[in-house]
Scaffold this active site. Sequence first.
Site, PDB file in Angstrom:
ATOM      1  N   TYR A 150      -0.986   3.713 -16.340  1.00  0.00           N
ATOM      2  CA  TYR A 150      -1.162   2.475 -16.977  1.00  0.00           C
ATOM      3  C   TYR A 150      -0.941   1.524 -16.476  1.00  0.00           C
ATOM      4  O   TYR A 150      -2.086   0.469 -16.797  1.00  0.00           O
ATOM      5  CB  TYR A 150       0.060   2.950 -17.968  1.00  0.00           C
ATOM      6  CG  TYR A 150       0.116   1.456 -19.230  1.00  0.00           C
ATOM      7  CD1 TYR A 150      -0.605   1.661 -19.531  1.00  0.00           C
ATOM      8  CD2 TYR A 150       1.425   0.102 -18.980  1.00  0.00           C
ATOM      9  CE1 TYR A 150      -0.770   0.873 -21.347  1.00  0.00           C
ATOM     10  CE2 TYR A 150       1.020  -0.181 -19.972  1.00  0.00           C
ATOM     11  CZ  TYR A 150       0.337  -0.134 -21.214  1.00  0.00           C
ATOM     12  OH  TYR A 150       0.589  -1.756 -22.020  1.00  0.00           O
ATOM     13  N   SER A 153      -1.122  -6.103 -20.255  1.00  0.00           N
ATOM     14  CA  SER A 153       0.069  -6.442 -20.256  1.00  0.00           C
ATOM     15  C   SER A 153       1.007  -6.289 -19.168  1.00  0.00           C
ATOM     16  O   SER A 153      -0.659  -6.920 -17.881  1.00  0.00           O
ATOM     17  CB  SER A 153       0.326  -4.724 -20.144  1.00  0.00           C
ATOM     18  OG  SER A 153       1.825  -4.760 -19.561  1.00  0.00           O
TER      19      SER A 153
END
Length: 262
Positions: free
Chosen positions: A157, A144
């Site tokens: 995250y 990501s």
Amino acid sequence: MSLNHSLDKRHALVTGASRGIGYAVARQLLEQGACVTLMGRGEAALKQAAASLAVHGEVNFASGDIARQSDVHQAFAAAKARFGPIDILVNNAGQAVSQRFDRLDEAAWQQMLAVNLTGTFHCMQAALPDMLERQWGRIVNVASTAGLVGYAYVSAYCAAKHGVIGLTRALALETARKGVTVNAVCPGYTETDIVREAVANITEKTGMNAEQARGKLAERNPQGRLVQPDEVAEAVLWLCQPGSAAVNGQSIPIDGGEVMAG
């Protein structure tokens, strides 16, 4: 995508493959001649995805939780029994939890690490021996932009995805002379369930409607839009091709220029 079958009979295993990016990756791999095993936790969703993808090529599924090493070993054994050794591994499965750092509890922290980082480790370790024995392999980790920069309210995250990129780089060096490449793609906000959950969270906390919330996320992308799963899948497919052998240890943003602009 042209159907040149550049991955003819290569066995690819894709995690988180019943929808979103994983489903798009599986379809594009199938179109290039690969045999594909879909892996995920929901057997019903996997079965449905496999049925819809069967028109594109040879596809099977194996259910399991990547955070559990025993599940991974069982699923990989089932995959290999059907299509043989795994040539291509795409680690796509992931979760995101949004929470202010001082309110983040240990359970949520551990869950983010377990799914996004430890699960990737489990799958890489399970796939690698056959790749090394055959002197050919492609590992692509779907990280990501959160693995390249920081985002507020998703600290666990971000930490996990930064870890995925570090793991990618380390293993890439270990396998560099053994015919195996290890790379990551780093999507920005993409039209997936994770983004739909983020939109719902924004609307709940801010009073924005869904369209406004989506627009807020799209603002991060200099192109002013959300990335589409097929665009991420195209990059993954390229990294799996025989011609990408010189690309190793890279973390490629798929974000319309967001990270560059930042």
